[in-house]
Every structure is written in C-alpha cells, then in structure tokens.
Design an enzyme around this catalytic site. Sequence first.
Site, PDB file in Angstrom:
ATOM      1  N   THR A   1     -75.404-103.314   4.631  1.00 49.24           N
ATOM      2  CA  THR A   1     -75.419-101.849   4.448  1.00 49.24           C
ATOM      3  C   THR A   1     -76.863-101.456   4.164  1.00 49.24           C
ATOM      4  O   THR A   1     -77.701-102.326   3.889  1.00 49.24           O
ATOM      5  CB  THR A   1     -74.574-101.423   3.225  1.00 49.24           C
ATOM      6  OG1 THR A   1     -75.263-101.857   2.044  1.00 49.24           O
ATOM      7  CG2 THR A   1     -73.175-101.990   3.250  1.00 49.24           C
TER       8      THR A   1
ATOM      9  N   TYR B   1     -80.040-104.705 -12.183  1.00 49.41           N
ATOM     10  CA  TYR B   1     -78.827-104.559 -11.369  1.00 49.41           C
ATOM     11  C   TYR B   1     -77.730-105.507 -11.881  1.00 49.41           C
ATOM     12  O   TYR B   1     -76.570-105.112 -12.031  1.00 49.41           O
ATOM     13  CB  TYR B   1     -79.165-104.854  -9.906  1.00 49.41           C
ATOM     14  CG  TYR B   1     -78.012-104.693  -8.951  1.00 49.41           C
ATOM     15  CD1 TYR B   1     -77.560-103.433  -8.576  1.00 49.41           C
ATOM     16  CD2 TYR B   1     -77.366-105.799  -8.405  1.00 49.41           C
ATOM     17  CE1 TYR B   1     -76.502-103.277  -7.689  1.00 49.41           C
ATOM     18  CE2 TYR B   1     -76.313-105.664  -7.515  1.00 49.41           C
ATOM     19  CZ  TYR B   1     -75.882-104.397  -7.170  1.00 49.41           C
ATOM     20  OH  TYR B   1     -74.833-104.250  -6.289  1.00 49.41           O
TER      21      TYR B   1
ATOM     22  N   ILE C   1     -70.367 -99.236   2.212  1.00 45.71           N
ATOM     23  CA  ILE C   1     -69.011 -99.656   1.839  1.00 45.71           C
ATOM     24  C   ILE C   1     -68.102 -98.445   1.576  1.00 45.71           C
ATOM     25  O   ILE C   1     -66.932 -98.424   1.995  1.00 45.71           O
ATOM     26  CB  ILE C   1     -69.076-100.572   0.583  1.00 45.71           C
ATOM     27  CG1 ILE C   1     -69.806-101.882   0.930  1.00 45.71           C
ATOM     28  CG2 ILE C   1     -67.686-100.844   0.034  1.00 45.71           C
ATOM     29  CD1 ILE C   1     -70.177-102.735  -0.287  1.00 45.71           C
TER      30      ILE C   1
ATOM     31  N   LYS D   1     -73.886-104.607 -13.184  1.00 46.52           N
ATOM     32  CA  LYS D   1     -72.652-105.075 -12.537  1.00 46.52           C
ATOM     33  C   LYS D   1     -71.822-105.960 -13.479  1.00 46.52           C
ATOM     34  O   LYS D   1     -70.592-106.025 -13.375  1.00 46.52           O
ATOM     35  CB  LYS D   1     -72.988-105.786 -11.228  1.00 46.52           C
ATOM     36  CG  LYS D   1     -73.535-104.818 -10.160  1.00 46.52           C
ATOM     37  CD  LYS D   1     -72.520-103.706  -9.813  1.00 46.52           C
ATOM     38  CE  LYS D   1     -73.027-102.761  -8.755  1.00 46.52           C
ATOM     39  NZ  LYS D   1     -72.043-101.747  -8.366  1.00 46.52           N
TER      40      LYS D   1
ATOM     41  N   ILE E   1     -73.692-107.579   1.675  1.00 42.05           N
ATOM     42  CA  ILE E   1     -73.004-106.863   2.754  1.00 42.05           C
ATOM     43  C   ILE E   1     -74.044-106.082   3.544  1.00 42.05           C
ATOM     44  O   ILE E   1     -74.949-105.462   2.947  1.00 42.05           O
ATOM     45  CB  ILE E   1     -71.948-105.889   2.177  1.00 42.05           C
ATOM     46  CG1 ILE E   1     -71.005-106.615   1.195  1.00 42.05           C
ATOM     47  CG2 ILE E   1     -71.155-105.213   3.290  1.00 42.05           C
ATOM     48  CD1 ILE E   1     -70.223-107.778   1.759  1.00 42.05           C
TER      49      ILE E   1
HETATM   50  N1  NAD Z   1     -74.373-104.083   0.023  1.00 45.43           N
HETATM   51  C1  NAD Z   1     -74.226-105.111  -0.781  1.00 45.43           C
HETATM   52  O1  NAD Z   1     -74.673-106.236  -0.485  1.00 45.43           O
HETATM   53  C2  NAD Z   1     -73.495-104.971  -2.080  1.00 45.43           C
HETATM   54  C3  NAD Z   1     -73.185-106.138  -2.793  1.00 45.43           C
HETATM   55  C4  NAD Z   1     -72.501-106.027  -4.005  1.00 45.43           C
HETATM   56  C5  NAD Z   1     -72.145-104.784  -4.492  1.00 45.43           C
HETATM   57  N2  NAD Z   1     -72.480-103.668  -3.790  1.00 45.43           N
HETATM   58  C6  NAD Z   1     -72.101-102.393  -4.363  1.00 45.43           C
HETATM   59  O2  NAD Z   1     -71.340-101.663  -3.430  1.00 45.43           O
HETATM   60  C7  NAD Z   1     -71.488-100.272  -3.688  1.00 45.43           C
HETATM   61  C8  NAD Z   1     -71.814 -99.559  -2.375  1.00 45.43           C
HETATM   62  O3  NAD Z   1     -73.072-100.030  -1.924  1.00 45.43           O
HETATM   63  P1  NAD Z   1     -73.501-100.030  -0.393  1.00 45.43           P
HETATM   64  O4  NAD Z   1     -73.939-101.385  -0.065  1.00 45.43           O
HETATM   65  O5  NAD Z   1     -72.468 -99.364   0.431  1.00 45.43           O
HETATM   66  O6  NAD Z   1     -74.832 -99.144  -0.518  1.00 45.43           O
HETATM   67  P2  NAD Z   1     -75.322 -97.851   0.260  1.00 45.43           P
HETATM   68  O7  NAD Z   1     -76.719 -97.641  -0.235  1.00 45.43           O
HETATM   69  O8  NAD Z   1     -75.065 -97.964   1.701  1.00 45.43           O
HETATM   70  O9  NAD Z   1     -74.370 -96.702  -0.326  1.00 45.43           O
HETATM   71  C9  NAD Z   1     -74.458 -96.249  -1.644  1.00 45.43           C
HETATM   72  C10 NAD Z   1     -74.185 -94.754  -1.664  1.00 45.43           C
HETATM   73  O10 NAD Z   1     -74.201 -94.314  -3.027  1.00 45.43           O
HETATM   74  C11 NAD Z   1     -74.852 -93.052  -3.056  1.00 45.43           C
HETATM   75  N3  NAD Z   1     -75.378 -92.782  -4.382  1.00 45.43           N
HETATM   76  C12 NAD Z   1     -76.441 -93.347  -5.000  1.00 45.43           C
HETATM   77  N4  NAD Z   1     -76.641 -92.791  -6.206  1.00 45.43           N
HETATM   78  C13 NAD Z   1     -75.668 -91.852  -6.367  1.00 45.43           C
HETATM   79  C14 NAD Z   1     -75.330 -90.939  -7.404  1.00 45.43           C
HETATM   80  N5  NAD Z   1     -76.060 -90.853  -8.533  1.00 45.43           N
HETATM   81  N6  NAD Z   1     -74.257 -90.139  -7.235  1.00 45.43           N
HETATM   82  C15 NAD Z   1     -73.535 -90.182  -6.085  1.00 45.43           C
HETATM   83  N7  NAD Z   1     -73.816 -91.007  -5.064  1.00 45.43           N
HETATM   84  C16 NAD Z   1     -74.867 -91.841  -5.203  1.00 45.43           C
HETATM   85  C17 NAD Z   1     -75.952 -93.169  -2.008  1.00 45.43           C
HETATM   86  O11 NAD Z   1     -76.432 -91.894  -1.608  1.00 45.43           O
HETATM   87  C18 NAD Z   1     -75.254 -93.924  -0.905  1.00 45.43           C
HETATM   88  O12 NAD Z   1     -74.645 -93.041   0.018  1.00 45.43           O
HETATM   89  C19 NAD Z   1     -72.564-100.143  -4.757  1.00 45.43           C
HETATM   90  O13 NAD Z   1     -71.951 -99.980  -6.011  1.00 45.43           O
HETATM   91  C20 NAD Z   1     -73.254-101.484  -4.700  1.00 45.43           C
HETATM   92  O14 NAD Z   1     -73.891-101.826  -5.901  1.00 45.43           O
HETATM   93  C21 NAD Z   1     -73.146-103.728  -2.594  1.00 45.43           C
END
Ligand code: NAD
Length: 251
Positions: free
Chosen positions: A187, A150, A18, A154, A185
């Site tokens: 990812t 988690y 994202i 959140k 999503i």
């Molecule tokens: N994918 C989903 O279904 C979903 C749903 C709800 C919320 N989210 C939230 O969206 C956000 C992005 O998630 P995503 O799906 O793109 O995941 P993703 O794993 O593709 O990306 C997350 C990124 O955060 C980085 N990261 C992790 N720990 C870190 C730290 N300590 N410092 C700096 N960077 C760090 C990772 O290296 C990675 O590049 C997150 O907060 C996640 O909780 C995702």
Amino acid sequence: MGEFSGKNVFVTGGASGIGHATALKFIEQGATVLITDLNEKAGTEIANNHENLFFAPHDVADEKSWQQAIAKMKSICGSMDILVNCAGVSFSDPLEDMTLERWRQQQAVNVDGTFLGVKYAIREMKERKGAIVNIASIASDVGIFAAVGYCATKGAVKSLTKAAALYCAQYKYDIRVNAIQPGYIETPMVTDVLHINKDAERLAQKLKKMHPLGHFGEPDDIAHAILFAASDRAKFMTGTSIPVDGGYLAQ
Ligand SMILES: NC(=O)c1ccc[n+]([C@@H]2O[C@H](COP(=O)([O-])OP(=O)(O)OC[C@H]3O[C@@H](n4cnc5c(N)ncnc54)[C@H](O)[C@@H]3O)[C@@H](O)[C@H]2O)c1
C-alpha cells in the site's frame, strides 16, 4: 444478497490501501459503507464511483471530528453495526532524533484514533449488536529498529483491543472487539517509504525475504480477514489479534 446485507459499516482510513480494499469488499457483500479519511479528494472520488459507499472527511485524532463523522453515519444509515479502525500513519524517524511532537503525532492517529473509535462505536452499538476490528501490526509483537514509535503505537492497539473486548463482555454488550496484524502489505504506506530510499529495490527484496512466503501481502489479504472478524462466522472470537503476515510472526 451478501453476507453483510443490511449492515452499516464505518471504515476509517478508507481512502487508501487496506481501508479502501476493505470498504469495497463490504459493499460487494451487500453492506452500506461510510469511509472516512483526511484525504478528502481521494475519499470523495471513491464514493462517487460506488453505490452504497459514502465519504466523510475525518481526522481520527480529533474527538469533535469523530462526533461529526458519527452524526454523518447516522444521517446516512441510521445506525452503525461494524467499525473498522484502519486509519494510521507510520513514521521512520530514528529514535535518537525523534521529537516528542512527532512521537505524539503518531500516537494521536494510531492510538488516540483507535481509542476514540472504540469509545464511540461502543456507545452506538451497545443497545443492539456490533463488531469492532482494529488494525494492529506485526509491529505489535516484534520490534523494528527503524520504526520505534510505530511499534509502540501498534503494541498499544493490541492491548486496547483485549481490554475493550473484556469491557464489552463485562457489561454484557453484544459487541466483539478484535484486531488484525498485517505483515508488510503493498500500500502507499509501504511503497512511499520504499520510494524515498536510495536503494528501494534492494530494501524491498530484503523486507520480502523476512516473510517466509517470500513476498508482500495485498490489501485484499487483510480485507478478507477483517470481514471474517466482523462477521457472525467469528461469533465466538473476541479480544484476539490475528496475524495475516506471510508467516512473519511464526519465526
Ligand atoms: N501496509 C502495511 O504494510 C501495514 C502493515 C501493518 C499494519 N498496517 C496498518 O494498516 C492500516 C492501513 O494502512 P495502509 O497500509 O492501508 O496505509 P495507507 O497509507 O494506504 O492508508 C492509510 C489511510 O489513513 C489515512 N489517515 C492518516 N491519518 C489520518 C487521520 N488522522 N484521520 C483519518 N485518516 C487518516 C490516510 O489519509 C490514508 O488514506 C494502518 O493502521 C497501518 O498502520 C499497514
């Protein structure tokens, strides 16, 4: 000229999913973007492939690392107009087996990381104007038995968003603070979990069916909502969390 021409945007977790999609949308709209991430290899590669997009290594759970990343933002752009707190981790340790250390690791990234971002962004933006977009989740509002820690993080992000928005309003800072609540999503956060599952396809189908629209979302679906929340079109919106979840929370 794009909607964000002249704006400087800081996106944590910008090397994947994202955060990556969001950074690309912002540069398409004329912004200068600093992505930060623990993953230096991916972040550097993305920055090398795009104009007006820069990378800084960053651990959002570490206060000193925030100070260094903000200093880098100022050296590149001069100032910060928008912060997107996107970095996050999702652990699925069963509740009864989760160690306090694992619980704290997840809290450190998702909650401490968001708090530190909000704190430093307010300090940077309060004399001018700004917008902060936090990434919460459907898990802010519903429990997921396989992701207890988690969900707790959140829920905290959603509450922090409301309180930080009121704080800015109280002190007459022209800074809006909102959150987006994604459903599932497509990812690495989701696909990695599916891939370690014995019956990944069946689990994916089951999870998709939990969204009334019948499928997972794409990173761009969330990026569009983040850009809206960060834009002047959302100038009367603060302290709120918008679900972008294929109807998940409407049930
Ligand atoms: N994918 C989903 O279904 C979903 C749903 C709800 C919320 N989210 C939230 O969206 C956000 C992005 O998630 P995503 O799906 O793109 O995941 P993703 O794993 O593709 O990306 C997350 C990124 O955060 C980085 N990261 C992790 N720990 C870190 C730290 N300590 N410092 C700096 N960077 C760090 C990772 O290296 C990675 O590049 C997150 O907060 C996640 O909780 C995702």
